[in-house]
Structures are given as structure tokens and as C-alpha cells.
Design a protein around this motif. Structure first.
Motif, PDB file in Angstrom:
ATOM      1  N   GLU A  32      -1.090 172.023 -15.798  1.00 33.72           N
ATOM      2  CA  GLU A  32      -2.537 172.101 -16.007  1.00 33.72           C
ATOM      3  C   GLU A  32      -3.314 171.659 -14.776  1.00 33.72           C
ATOM      4  OE1 GLU A  32      -6.162 170.909 -18.993  1.00 33.72           O
ATOM      5  OE2 GLU A  32      -4.286 169.794 -19.177  1.00 33.72           O
ATOM      6  N   ILE A  33      -2.917 170.549 -14.209  1.00 37.03           N
ATOM      7  CA  ILE A  33      -3.633 170.047 -13.035  1.00 37.03           C
ATOM      8  C   ILE A  33      -3.408 170.972 -11.838  1.00 37.03           C
ATOM      9  CG2 ILE A  33      -3.851 168.128 -11.410  1.00 37.03           C
ATOM     10  CD1 ILE A  33      -2.998 166.305 -13.817  1.00 37.03           C
ATOM     11  N   GLY A  60      -5.334 174.237 -12.490  1.00 38.86           N
ATOM     12  CA  GLY A  60      -6.759 173.958 -12.332  1.00 38.86           C
ATOM     13  C   GLY A  60      -7.137 173.730 -10.877  1.00 38.86           C
ATOM     14  N   TYR A  61      -6.263 173.084 -10.140  1.00 37.95           N
ATOM     15  CA  TYR A  61      -6.501 172.839  -8.717  1.00 37.95           C
ATOM     16  C   TYR A  61      -6.588 174.158  -7.935  1.00 37.95           C
ATOM     17  CZ  TYR A  61      -5.825 170.775  -4.064  1.00 37.95           C
ATOM     18  OH  TYR A  61      -5.964 170.400  -2.754  1.00 37.95           O
ATOM     19  N   VAL A  70      -7.450 177.104  -9.160  1.00 40.19           N
ATOM     20  CA  VAL A  70      -8.721 177.743  -9.537  1.00 40.19           C
ATOM     21  C   VAL A  70      -9.875 177.046  -8.819  1.00 40.19           C
ATOM     22  CG1 VAL A  70     -10.307 178.196 -11.447  1.00 40.19           C
ATOM     23  CG2 VAL A  70      -7.849 178.612 -11.745  1.00 40.19           C
ATOM     24  N   TRP A  71      -9.819 175.740  -8.768  1.00 40.55           N
ATOM     25  CA  TRP A  71     -10.826 174.944  -8.050  1.00 40.55           C
ATOM     26  C   TRP A  71     -10.909 175.377  -6.579  1.00 40.55           C
ATOM     27  CZ3 TRP A  71     -13.863 170.513  -9.254  1.00 40.55           C
ATOM     28  CH2 TRP A  71     -14.342 169.788  -8.166  1.00 40.55           C
ATOM     29  N   GLY A 101      -3.478 180.397 -10.275  1.00 38.89           N
ATOM     30  CA  GLY A 101      -3.898 179.218 -11.034  1.00 38.89           C
ATOM     31  C   GLY A 101      -4.072 179.534 -12.509  1.00 38.89           C
ATOM     32  N   LEU A 140      -2.042 177.913 -15.609  1.00 38.17           N
ATOM     33  CA  LEU A 140      -2.729 177.307 -16.754  1.00 38.17           C
ATOM     34  C   LEU A 140      -2.240 177.914 -18.069  1.00 38.17           C
ATOM     35  CD1 LEU A 140      -6.338 177.020 -15.330  1.00 38.17           C
ATOM     36  CD2 LEU A 140      -4.892 175.129 -16.075  1.00 38.17           C
ATOM     37  N   SER A 160      -3.655 162.722 -13.566  1.00 38.89           N
ATOM     38  CA  SER A 160      -4.765 163.033 -12.657  1.00 38.89           C
ATOM     39  C   SER A 160      -4.928 161.957 -11.587  1.00 38.89           C
ATOM     40  CB  SER A 160      -6.071 163.179 -13.445  1.00 38.89           C
ATOM     41  OG  SER A 160      -5.992 164.265 -14.329  1.00 38.89           O
TER      42      SER A 160
END
Length: 109
Positions: free
Chosen positions: A18-19, A22-23, A25-26, A41, A45, A74
Motif C-alpha cells: 500500500e505504501i 501510494g508512493y 502514485v504520489w 502504483g 495498490l 509509514s
């Protein structure tokens, strides 16, 4: 003991997915990296959602417990990837969250 170990491994693997997803996508959206990074990403996810189904408990209990694992993961991600040293309140909070996770998920009913 094996069941506890396997659920912890699944929780932390899910957190990594997940992290990490998400990273990516970020990075795609915030740092204007390529669309492939965003798509990758998104797929990671999606994989996180599948991995969470490997837990033996019900959805609500699994996701509530995972929330605590996500908090700790996180902080670890921030330290390893973003090179941000956690302050004492982040460390204390992480310990409190892990105690809560242990009570919610692992204490006998």
C-alpha cells in the motif's frame, strides 16, 4: 505462534504494497513522473487489496488492526525512503498503536 507470525508477515507485506503503490502514485502526480509510474502504483495498490484477503479474521477486525500496522510502517518508510528521522512522539505513538493492535487482533476472546 505460527499463525501470529504469518498474520504479522501478511500485515507488513500489505503495508509495503500500500505504501509503495501510494508512493508511486504520489511521485507520478506530485513530481510529474511518467504515467507508467502511476499505473504501476495503481496495480501495486490493487495487489494490496488482494493480499489483505489472506488474513483469517473478518474484514473490520483486519482493517482496524492493519491501520495500526500502517502507522508504524509509514514511520519506517519515512525513515528509510524519505530519510526523515522519527521524533520521540512518533516513536511513542507507534508503540501505543502496536499495543492497541496486539490487544485488538491477538488477545484471546
Amino acid at each position: 505462534m505460527l499463525e501470529i507470525t504469518s498474520t504479522i508477515v501478511v500485515f507488513f507485506f500489505a503495508a509495503l504494497l500500500e505504501i509503495g503503490g501510494g508512493y508511486l502514485v504520489w511521485k507520478w502526480l506530485r513530481d510529474h513522473k511518467g504515467k507508467i509510474l502511476g499505473l504501476t502504483g495503481g496495480l501495486i495498490l490493487f495487489s494490496y487489496g488482494i493480499v489483505m484477503t489472506l488474513q483469517p479474521a473478518d474484514f473490520g477486525k483486519v482493517y482496524a488492526t492493519y491501520g495500526g500496522i500502517f502507522v508504524v510502517s509509514s514511520i519506517i518508510w519515512g525513515y528509510w525512503i524519505d530519510k526523515k528521522i522519527p521524533d520521540r512522539f512518533e516513536l511513542i505513538g507507534s508503540v501505543v498503536v502496536l499495543i492497541g493492535v496486539a490487544v485488538m487482533f491477538y488477545f484471546p476472546r
